[in-house]
Write an enzyme that holds these catalytic residues in place. Sequence first.
Site, PDB file in Angstrom:
ATOM      1  N   ASP A  40       0.836  -1.087   0.001  1.00  0.00           N
ATOM      2  CA  ASP A  40      -0.168  -0.024   0.018  1.00  0.00           C
ATOM      3  C   ASP A  40       0.933   1.371   0.020  1.00  0.00           C
ATOM      4  O   ASP A  40       2.063   1.100   0.219  1.00  0.00           O
ATOM      5  CB  ASP A  40      -0.900  -0.005   1.299  1.00  0.00           C
ATOM      6  CG  ASP A  40      -1.791   1.253   1.375  1.00  0.00           C
ATOM      7  OD1 ASP A  40      -2.306   1.605   0.116  1.00  0.00           O
ATOM      8  OD2 ASP A  40      -2.019   1.688   2.300  1.00  0.00           O
ATOM      9  N   ASP A  45       0.003   5.178   0.700  1.00  0.00           N
ATOM     10  CA  ASP A  45      -0.288   6.178   1.840  1.00  0.00           C
ATOM     11  C   ASP A  45      -0.229   5.425   3.204  1.00  0.00           C
ATOM     12  O   ASP A  45      -0.981   4.846   3.442  1.00  0.00           O
ATOM     13  CB  ASP A  45      -1.664   6.696   1.592  1.00  0.00           C
ATOM     14  CG  ASP A  45      -1.815   7.386   0.425  1.00  0.00           C
ATOM     15  OD1 ASP A  45      -0.923   7.843  -0.076  1.00  0.00           O
ATOM     16  OD2 ASP A  45      -2.969   7.500  -0.371  1.00  0.00           O
TER      17      ASP A  45
END
Length: 247
Positions: free
Chosen positions: A17, A19
């Site tokens: 991922d 952020d």
Amino acid sequence: MPRTQVDWDAWDAVLFDLDGVVTPTAEVHMHAWEAMFTAFLTARAAADHVAYPPYTEQDYFTYVDGKPRYDGVRSFVGSRGITLPEGTPADPPTAETVCGLGNRKNDVFNQILTSDGVTPYPGSVRLLDELHRRGVPMAVVSSSRNAPAVLAAAGLSDRFSFVMHGGLAAELGLPGKPAPDTFAHAARTLGATDARSVVLEDAINGVAAGHAGGFGLVIGVDRGAGAEALRAAGADVVVPDLADLLP
């Protein structure tokens, strides 16, 4: 903090991922959501003559974190008993629709990104360097349509063989997290199976996606969601920083 041993050579792909895992842009997203929803609730309360509960940081983790942008809008306004027309992604930021509010938040996010820039987490860069040295294929799997711009701003565009972002997921008709489909597509693109891939996530929805997809190893990165909550969602390992995964 004791290091968590991972035999990185045992895996065929590592799926990050973005952020909150590679870059601290989760904080930028949090500020953008807060600014947009606070202004929206203030205006809506005046129009409806209703005292809506104010937006809080917990609302981000409960209704928004890890979800595609419009899903986050729909989830949060529903929590306040507000129903909005869906609209379309082409709606202007001024539109009082789900898509309009999502686009309004995106404008705020881009303003902050342009003015402040983004510096990746040092520990995350160290892990990227180690995986690159070992020749382990890597991909970004993000719900955000802004992922390519964030990677460019952070100087990390060349680190990943593939970037699955919210816009591409929509084009391919793939459901967002907590469904595992975007992770599965990234793994296949890298020539790996789900069972031979590692997922790294800081969001409850993202960890749940990795668990639901039966990925070989799901690592939760605790940037505020809480270690117990990440474990409950299916994380096999939880660390506060990716440097803790280095040998």
